[in-house]
Design an enzyme around this catalytic site. Sequence first.
Site, short mmCIF file in Angstrom:
data_model
loop_
_atom_site.label_atom_id
_atom_site.label_comp_id
_atom_site.label_asym_id
_atom_site.label_seq_id
_atom_site.Cartn_x
_atom_site.Cartn_y
_atom_site.Cartn_z
N ARG A 75 1.18 10.11 -11.37
CA ARG A 75 1.32 8.66 -11.27
C ARG A 75 0.60 8.25 -10.00
NH1 ARG A 75 3.62 4.87 -7.32
NH2 ARG A 75 4.24 3.01 -8.47
N ASP A 93 -0.34 5.80 -7.15
CA ASP A 93 0.24 4.66 -6.47
C ASP A 93 -0.81 3.60 -6.14
OD1 ASP A 93 2.50 3.43 -4.82
OD2 ASP A 93 0.98 3.73 -3.27
N HIS A 140 -4.99 -0.51 -7.08
CA HIS A 140 -5.73 -1.72 -6.71
C HIS A 140 -6.15 -1.70 -5.24
CE1 HIS A 140 -1.41 -2.49 -6.08
NE2 HIS A 140 -1.82 -3.09 -4.99
N GLU A 176 -0.30 2.59 -11.17
CA GLU A 176 0.34 1.37 -10.73
C GLU A 176 -0.78 0.46 -10.27
OE1 GLU A 176 3.50 -0.31 -7.39
OE2 GLU A 176 2.11 1.32 -6.89
N ASP A 192 4.86 -4.01 -14.55
CA ASP A 192 5.78 -4.83 -13.78
C ASP A 192 6.13 -6.12 -14.51
OD1 ASP A 192 6.10 -3.11 -11.65
OD2 ASP A 192 4.54 -4.04 -10.43
N HIS A 213 9.19 -5.85 -16.60
CA HIS A 213 10.37 -5.78 -15.73
C HIS A 213 10.76 -7.18 -15.27
CE1 HIS A 213 12.13 -5.99 -11.68
NE2 HIS A 213 12.91 -5.02 -12.12
N HIS A 214 9.77 -7.93 -14.79
CA HIS A 214 10.06 -9.24 -14.20
C HIS A 214 10.69 -10.19 -15.21
CE1 HIS A 214 8.06 -7.56 -10.89
NE2 HIS A 214 6.89 -8.16 -10.97
N HIS A 252 11.90 2.55 -8.29
CA HIS A 252 12.18 2.64 -6.85
C HIS A 252 11.79 1.36 -6.12
CE1 HIS A 252 7.86 3.71 -6.67
NE2 HIS A 252 7.92 3.21 -5.46
N GLN A 285 11.45 -1.87 -7.42
CA GLN A 285 12.19 -3.06 -7.80
C GLN A 285 13.64 -3.01 -7.34
OE1 GLN A 285 10.46 -5.47 -8.70
NE2 GLN A 285 8.59 -4.38 -9.22
N GLY A 316 14.50 -0.75 -4.42
CA GLY A 316 14.42 -0.49 -2.98
C GLY A 316 13.86 -1.63 -2.17
#
Length: 595
Positions: free
Chosen positions: A255, A257, A260, A292, A318, A321-322, A387, A389, A391
């Site tokens: 994955r 990180d 962008h 991501e 994301d 999720h939002h 983690h 969303q 943390g």
Amino acid sequence: MTSPAFGPSLHDTGVDFRLWAPLKEEVLLQIEDRQPLPMQRGDDGWHRLRVEGVGAGTRYRFHIGDLAVPDPGSRFQPEDVHGPSEVIDTRFNWKTVDWQGRPWEETVIYELHLGTFTPEGTYRGAMGRLDHLASLGVTAIQLMPLSDFRGPWNWGYDGVLPYAPDSSYGRPEELAELIDAAHARGIQVFIDVVYNHLGPDGNYLPVYAPIFTEKHKSTWGEGINYDGEGSQAVREWAIGNALYWITDFRADGLRFDAVHAIEDDSKEHLLTEMARRLRAAAPDRHVHLIVENEENNPALLEREADGQPSLYTAQWNDDIHHVLHVASTGEDFGYYADFAEGLPQIGRALAEGFVYQGEVMPYRGSERGGASAHLPPTAFISFIQNHDQVGNRAWGDRIFEVASPQATAALAAVYLLAPQIPMIFMGEEWQASTPFPFFCQFDDELNEKVRQGRRKELARLPGFDEESAKSTPDPVADTTFYSAKLNWEERNLPEQAAALALYQTLIGLRHTEIVPRLKGIGGRAAQFSVEGGLLRVEWWLGDGSLLSLFANLSAEDVMVKERPQGDPLWSNEGVTEGRMGAWAVQWTLTPVASV
């Protein structure tokens, strides 16, 4: 064992040591407590020395003037980032030698942080919980970054030695044992890797090599030099690390990180070369590459004519999720305000992937994303927690603290059965009460900077100011780290046991009814509509069958005139004749022969 450019290379009678230090004319190698030895500098900026009579377990460091530094390709740092490196023999005694991975459509991901997943906080501790994950139906664990970081605990995104799995979790051999044990249970292992920045403590590379460039900037300062003078070696440092996890540790995927933030003006972007070389390195295994990407760039997710990924397998979405978070919690501050339109945005996320596909996102003040409906649903990873969303909330509180059990159960029923690839955050399956706040620990000076930075960040949130931000968890306190450790005993409590049973049921249904029909699913496979407060989404699956979702994602009852056709697959108690109660979810599946 591979022999990448960075790091020591074992041979029958000794070890080849090397350090890329083009900015220095002289480098000395110190082995254990012996007298430092001069290394031979080549025109390519590499300093090399073969030493006979040493092998695995040897500790060493490099001397550059008065400075003693670890190897940037170190395979293990038994005394943390400022200590000596240790030679590791990665020819592990694998038991699952025939393991070839699993097809992507079979994947159910479980994200975990090794230090807080178990009381022990180690690879061995995690091994003891693999049977729990297997019984849950998890087919992949995603480990938060392992790259060696300063201090006894950290989220992992402050790593400075990417080849060295942090010693706080155990030895490299124990990481291999964890991966082997996971494979024995049919569970893939993905590793979170960070190639967009390096941590603030323990990175010695800038002293002797052009690791950074003023040409590019990022949230963390100067960008990593992937396209300037000396960039070829920097690229090899990053790509070699990714290859190391896939080959030496037999990881099933990575994955990446915040891709962008990886800027590169080379003819072939680092991300393109990375994907190309990783897939070539393990052609006979299933290797899955996850990104991501805040920019929601669909180009990274494009498919070949046969449906296989051209570059990357999937992206953390994301957007989904939002929209689900806002629907269940009512929170609409910050960027959540841009996802508060309700069912139309939820429908678009489920049917097409991204909510923003080139439109202006007000919170950003600029356009975001690109067209994504042509991509298969499996190009997107869905979740209601991860983690970040959890943390990055002020107190690290989970969704269960701000949404009703009825609402969160409905969200689980939506995202665990939808064709997108689901990802569970550790403890979510039993509605864990433990928070997951941001934590790290450095020296006193840097700790205070982290405290101040965290307070300023929180003070910008609605409802916070400088004073109220001081009441949130101290990110560098021992108590903050220990508060994040899962309490495994609470999963046996009545409410938690019921939540766990629901997740087991939904994931089991996914494996028996959804997964076998996902192979070959293409783009534009779904459509959605919103009718009188109800959401309807339909997917044409890979075998031609029709999967339908009918849901009331609100706290108010809604009357129903017409229900979706198809064979009942799953529904909750809110579904009754002529009515969809609060948070009612109904799934139907029409086999291909009946369509």
